[in-house]
Design a protein around this motif. Structure first.
Motif, PDB file in Angstrom:
ATOM      1  N   TYR A  85       8.472   3.658   3.505  1.00 25.26           N
ATOM      2  CA  TYR A  85       8.317   2.521   2.703  1.00 25.26           C
ATOM      3  C   TYR A  85       7.751   2.966   1.450  1.00 25.26           C
ATOM      4  N   ALA A  86       8.412   2.174   0.686  1.00 27.16           N
ATOM      5  CA  ALA A  86       7.856   2.017  -1.008  1.00 27.16           C
ATOM      6  C   ALA A  86       8.121   0.717  -1.435  1.00 27.16           C
ATOM      7  N   THR A  87       6.770   0.391  -2.233  1.00 30.16           N
ATOM      8  CA  THR A  87       6.950  -1.201  -2.722  1.00 30.16           C
ATOM      9  C   THR A  87       8.127  -1.432  -3.637  1.00 30.16           C
ATOM     10  N   THR A  88       8.666  -2.360  -3.442  1.00 31.45           N
ATOM     11  CA  THR A  88       9.855  -2.788  -4.114  1.00 31.45           C
ATOM     12  C   THR A  88      11.098  -2.038  -3.982  1.00 31.45           C
ATOM     13  N   GLY A  89      10.722  -1.301  -2.826  1.00 32.71           N
ATOM     14  CA  GLY A  89      12.058  -0.193  -2.517  1.00 32.71           C
ATOM     15  C   GLY A  89      12.981  -1.064  -1.599  1.00 32.71           C
ATOM     16  N   VAL A  90      14.139  -0.311  -1.129  1.00 36.45           N
ATOM     17  CA  VAL A  90      15.250  -1.096  -0.416  1.00 36.45           C
ATOM     18  C   VAL A  90      14.538  -1.393   1.167  1.00 36.45           C
ATOM     19  N   GLY A  91      14.644  -2.378   1.224  1.00 33.27           N
ATOM     20  CA  GLY A  91      14.138  -2.924   2.859  1.00 33.27           C
ATOM     21  C   GLY A  91      12.607  -3.274   2.763  1.00 33.27           C
ATOM     22  N   SER A  92      11.931  -3.101   1.837  1.00 31.08           N
ATOM     23  CA  SER A  92      10.481  -3.130   1.547  1.00 31.08           C
ATOM     24  C   SER A  92      10.130  -4.812   1.913  1.00 31.08           C
ATOM     25  N   GLU A  93      10.999  -5.487   1.725  1.00 32.81           N
ATOM     26  CA  GLU A  93      10.867  -6.962   1.984  1.00 32.81           C
ATOM     27  C   GLU A  93      10.270  -7.521   3.235  1.00 32.81           C
ATOM     28  N   ARG A  94      10.463  -6.511   3.870  1.00 26.16           N
ATOM     29  CA  ARG A  94      10.304  -6.799   5.435  1.00 26.16           C
ATOM     30  C   ARG A  94       8.475  -6.171   5.734  1.00 26.16           C
ATOM     31  N   TRP A  95       8.177  -5.801   4.799  1.00 26.93           N
ATOM     32  CA  TRP A  95       6.523  -5.502   4.779  1.00 26.93           C
ATOM     33  C   TRP A  95       5.773  -6.022   3.764  1.00 26.93           C
ATOM     34  N   THR A  96       4.523  -5.689   4.035  1.00 29.47           N
ATOM     35  CA  THR A  96       3.809  -6.205   3.069  1.00 29.47           C
ATOM     36  C   THR A  96       2.220  -5.419   2.737  1.00 29.47           C
ATOM     37  N   VAL A  97       1.557  -4.950   1.778  1.00 26.54           N
ATOM     38  CA  VAL A  97       0.534  -4.391   1.782  1.00 26.54           C
ATOM     39  C   VAL A  97      -0.492  -5.323   1.793  1.00 26.54           C
ATOM     40  N   GLU A  98      -1.552  -5.595   2.824  1.00 24.83           N
ATOM     41  CA  GLU A  98      -2.646  -6.393   2.907  1.00 24.83           C
ATOM     42  C   GLU A  98      -3.776  -5.958   2.179  1.00 24.83           C
ATOM     43  N   SER A  99      -3.697  -6.024   0.860  1.00 25.92           N
ATOM     44  CA  SER A  99      -4.634  -5.383   0.035  1.00 25.92           C
ATOM     45  C   SER A  99      -6.159  -5.943   0.090  1.00 25.92           C
ATOM     46  N   ALA A 100      -7.018  -5.210  -0.364  1.00 26.73           N
ATOM     47  CA  ALA A 100      -8.543  -5.669   0.128  1.00 26.73           C
ATOM     48  C   ALA A 100      -8.955  -6.615  -0.854  1.00 26.73           C
ATOM     49  N   ASP A 101      -8.491  -6.858  -2.123  1.00 31.99           N
ATOM     50  CA  ASP A 101      -8.542  -7.798  -3.024  1.00 31.99           C
ATOM     51  C   ASP A 101      -7.568  -9.041  -3.304  1.00 31.99           C
ATOM     52  N   GLY A 102      -6.560  -8.685  -2.565  1.00 28.18           N
ATOM     53  CA  GLY A 102      -5.326  -9.563  -2.683  1.00 28.18           C
ATOM     54  C   GLY A 102      -4.407  -9.403  -3.776  1.00 28.18           C
ATOM     55  N   LEU A 103      -4.801  -8.200  -4.603  1.00 29.76           N
ATOM     56  CA  LEU A 103      -3.747  -7.955  -5.722  1.00 29.76           C
ATOM     57  C   LEU A 103      -2.662  -6.955  -5.152  1.00 29.76           C
ATOM     58  N   PRO A 104      -1.437  -6.999  -6.191  1.00 28.15           N
ATOM     59  CA  PRO A 104      -0.411  -5.955  -5.664  1.00 28.15           C
ATOM     60  C   PRO A 104      -0.762  -4.547  -6.063  1.00 28.15           C
ATOM     61  N   ASN A 105      -1.420  -3.777  -4.601  1.00 28.36           N
ATOM     62  CA  ASN A 105      -1.722  -2.500  -4.964  1.00 28.36           C
ATOM     63  C   ASN A 105      -1.748  -1.963  -3.584  1.00 28.36           C
ATOM     64  N   GLU A 106      -1.905  -0.430  -3.563  1.00 29.39           N
ATOM     65  CA  GLU A 106      -1.841   0.268  -2.239  1.00 29.39           C
ATOM     66  C   GLU A 106      -3.146   0.271  -1.401  1.00 29.39           C
ATOM     67  N   ASN A 107      -4.313  -0.572  -1.921  1.00 36.63           N
ATOM     68  CA  ASN A 107      -5.199  -0.417  -1.030  1.00 36.63           C
ATOM     69  C   ASN A 107      -5.541  -1.544  -0.133  1.00 36.63           C
ATOM     70  N   GLY A 108      -4.668  -1.254   1.085  1.00 43.48           N
ATOM     71  CA  GLY A 108      -4.593  -2.114   2.331  1.00 43.48           C
ATOM     72  C   GLY A 108      -3.778  -1.569   3.347  1.00 43.48           C
ATOM     73  N   LYS A 109      -3.794  -2.463   4.391  1.00 36.29           N
ATOM     74  CA  LYS A 109      -3.187  -1.729   5.319  1.00 36.29           C
ATOM     75  C   LYS A 109      -1.481  -2.238   5.177  1.00 36.29           C
ATOM     76  N   LEU A 110      -0.439  -1.491   5.535  1.00 32.48           N
ATOM     77  CA  LEU A 110       0.738  -1.832   5.532  1.00 32.48           C
ATOM     78  C   LEU A 110       1.318  -2.637   6.704  1.00 32.48           C
ATOM     79  N   CYS A 111       1.780  -3.859   6.761  1.00 31.01           N
ATOM     80  CA  CYS A 111       2.041  -4.738   7.771  1.00 31.01           C
ATOM     81  C   CYS A 111       3.212  -5.504   7.451  1.00 31.01           C
ATOM     82  N   ARG A 112       3.856  -5.796   8.958  1.00 28.87           N
ATOM     83  CA  ARG A 112       5.037  -6.787   8.688  1.00 28.87           C
ATOM     84  C   ARG A 112       5.035  -8.051   8.042  1.00 28.87           C
ATOM     85  N   ALA A 113       5.799  -8.333   7.156  1.00 29.18           N
ATOM     86  CA  ALA A 113       5.651  -9.423   6.475  1.00 29.18           C
ATOM     87  C   ALA A 113       6.125 -10.523   7.105  1.00 29.18           C
ATOM     88  N   GLY A 114       5.194 -11.914   7.023  1.00 30.06           N
ATOM     89  CA  GLY A 114       5.827 -13.209   7.560  1.00 30.06           C
ATOM     90  C   GLY A 114       4.972 -13.286   9.062  1.00 30.06           C
TER      91      GLY A 114
END
Length: 625
Positions: free
Chosen positions: A596-625
């Motif tokens: 998985y890499a943010t904005t990578g192919v297929g990454s729309e299936r996942w989201t990083v649930e970041s600690a502060d709600g900002l787009p960063n890697e400080n959070g768990k990687l979980c399925r979107a939706g």
């Protein structure tokens, strides 16, 4: 950094574990390599041994769990499992490596002298590129451990940094890491130098595969691939080879390769897999267009060679489809072109003495020459810097780069614009310099890239030829660039075209083939603002200044390596018409989303649930939706 004690498995097990079914694959380990293991440990439970299988007998966590596995989860691997991974990777597993700035925080590795030392050089890429976890994007990391004089995070945590790192030096180290991550459902990331400004080389509590020390470079006198239509010299280089290393090696052979302008960029990692623009792009195309072959570890843990006849669909995807998505590349074979003389020019001017109207007239005049300059094979790297507090604007050319051009040819290209600047009374010193080689010109001309600032992110757009073919369209684009400057957006531009070499059928964004101006603009926010305020500013930037750029270039795109994590509809923006096929190949080559890499192919299936709600890697990687 703490290390686990080694462990081992039986030779019979390992022969099974590293069996590669395909006739094209290259097994890494042989029975002779493993004969010393069979007496070291007997009776290894299948539950533990299966973690390292290439084609696992079972999936411990399946693919249905909502999130990747994290510390504290019931299925987080045991200390014994991590110890086995360490031993089997030749004790190359780094456990909880500390951020460099940990020396600035009492209670960790506090050292006041070292803190002062790293603070003084924090912005230099050379200070970060050899570190196993550092990303050159503190914003994407989560801003959890920086020198207090840079940004006071009040304490130091790993944030978006990984928990474990395999310092890989052989393909088998990568195979073991991939198998372990796939079979445990631990998040996996891939890091080379950390130059990705979107944070793709990090991930909270992840297992990281660090490819930085794959440094071999081999010159091939004659490489032939009829299907690609290429016969000539080539270089085979490890994934960790950086620009300053390959450019020097190529020059010593009287050659050049297509790579980035930044000297510490890892050319054969994410750069070349994501396309890669270059000072030579107007002559030879993108970095991905040069690739003749990849050696790669797949999501199944197999080590294969992908080229025009061996795994051609994987080869197609790796040339432009993005890093950390389809596999872990260990080495790349690329075309080598003849060394060439090069002329370069560096200069700047401001609105301070001539006024803003005259300054912008000079910029408008330059826009008229973007097509002829790109068609001539040049690469112009320039910035527009606003200072809203003083009302002064600055233009800096750093540089106008003309490979395979004499001094006279380069001056002839620049003179029409220079004449108009003279007529406007704009003072500048063009400093047009001839070099005997590309290598000399490159070393002398480009600025050292810096670590991304703590309150900035950048959006980008590939402006096509049609934006410059008429007076009306040139005027429209100029007005939009000026408006961005007047809105306090620092802009970085590259006037070039990405020629389409013969048979360059690959995943490179089709928008590159029409590009004349690759443009970036940055948004800034208050350093001490809240997360909510920062997110609002970033969203307004996308809806405002970036949307203006998209509106005047319908159907064009953006460049995935220099862009904003909030880029809307990123699949179309980064790959255009290639994206549906890339999604199909992602499903084929990585059905469990090991990579998985943010904005990578297929990454729309996942989201990083970041600690502060900002787009960063400080959070768990979980399925979107």
């Amino acid at each position: 950094m703490e290390r686990r004690s080694p462990g081992s498995l039986s030779a019979a097990f390992w022969i099974t574990a590293f069996h590669v079914a395909s006739s094209y694959a290259s097994p890494i380990l042989s029975p002779l390599d493993l004969s010393h293991l069979d007496t070291k440990l007997k009776g290894v439970p299948l539950e533990l041994s299966s973690l390292f299988l290439t084609d696992s007998l079972r999936s411990l966590n399946g693919t249905a769990s909502r999130c990747k596995v994290y510390p504290g989860d019931q299925t987080w691997p045991s200390d014994e499992a991590w110890a086995k991974l360490d031993g089997l990777t030749d004790n190359r597993l780094l456990i909880q490596p500390q951020p460099q700035a940990a020396v600035c925080y009492p209670g960790l590795a506090y050292d006041a002298d070292k803190c002062s030392e790293i603070t003084a050089t924090w912005g230099r890429s050379y200070e970060h590129m050899d570190d196993p976890i550092e990303m050159m994007s503190p914003v994407a990391q989560g801003m959890t451990c920086l020198p207090p004089n840079v940004f006071d995070s009040h304490n130091c945590t790993r944030g978006g940094f990984p928990m474990y790192v395999i310092n890989a030096t052989e393909p088998k180290h990568i195979q073991l890491g991939v198998n372990f991550a796939r079979n445990t459902n631990v998040r996996l990331v891939v890091k080379n130098t950390g130059h990705d400004f979107l944070g793709k080389s990090g991930g909270k509590d992840a297992l990281s595969i660090w490819t930085h020390h794959f440094k071999n470079i081999t010159f091939i006198e004659e490489y032939s691939d009829e299907k690609l239509g290429y016969s000539g010299p080539a270089f085979k280089a490890g994934a960790g080879v950086q620009a300053f290393e390959i450019y020097k090696a190529a020059s010593e052979k009287g050659r050049v390769v297509v790579g980035g302008e930044g000297e510490t960029v890892g050319i054969f990692g994410g750069y070349i897999q994501g396309g890669g623009h270059s000072p030579l792009t107007s002559l030879y195309g993108t970095g991905a267009d040069q690739v003749l072959s990849y050696d790669v570890v797949t999501a199944a843990g197999e080590f294969v060679t992908a080229n025009s006849t061996s795994y051609p669909d994987l080869f197609w995807a790796l040339r432009g489809g993005g890093g950390s998505t389809f596999g872990v590349v260990t080495s790349v074979t690329v075309k080598a072109h003849p060394e060439m003389p090069t002329t370069a020019s560096r200069f700047s001017f401001t609105s301070e003495k001539v006024g803003n109207a005259t300054f912008w007239a000079g910029i408008r005049a330059y826009v008229d020459y973007f097509i002829p300059n790109a068609d001539a094979g040049t690469y112009a790297y320039f910035v527009l810097i606003p200072d809203i507090s003083t009302g002064i604007f600055t233009f800096s050319m750093s540089p106008f780069f003309a490979p395979n051009k004499t001094l006279e040819e380069t001056k002839a290209l620049l003179q029409p614009w220079f004449t108009r600047l003279d007529d406007l009374g704009i003072a500048f010193d063009p400093n047009v310099t001839y070099f005997n080689s590309f290598y000399e010109a490159w070393r002398s001309s480009f600025p050292l890239e810096i670590v991304q600032k703590i309150n900035v992110t950048t959006g980008s757009r590939l402006f096509p030829r049609c934006n410059f073919e008429t007076e009306e369209k040139r005027e429209e684009l100029y007005r939009n660039l000026r408006e961005s400057s007047e809105n306090n957006r620092v802009q970085v531009h590259f006037n070039m075209k990405a020629v389409d070499p013969a048979n360059a059928d690959n995943a490179v964004n089709p928008a590159w083939r029409q590009n004349i101006l690759f443009s970036q603009q940055a948004v800034r926010w208050p350093v001490n603002g809240t997360a909510e305020e920062t997110l609002k500013i970033r969203q307004e930037f996308q809806a405002g200044d970036m949307q203006r750029w998209r509106d005047i270039s319908p159907g064009a795109g953006s460049y995935l390596a220099e862009s904003d994590r909030l880029e809307p509809n990123f699949g179309q923006a980064f790959w255009g018409s290639k994206y549906p096929r890339l999604l199909q190949l992602k499903a084929k080559w990585d059905p469990k989303d090991v990579f998985y890499a943010t904005t990578g192919v297929g990454s729309e299936r996942w989201t990083v649930e970041s600690a502060d709600g900002l787009p960063n890697e400080n959070g768990k990687l979980c399925r979107a939706g």
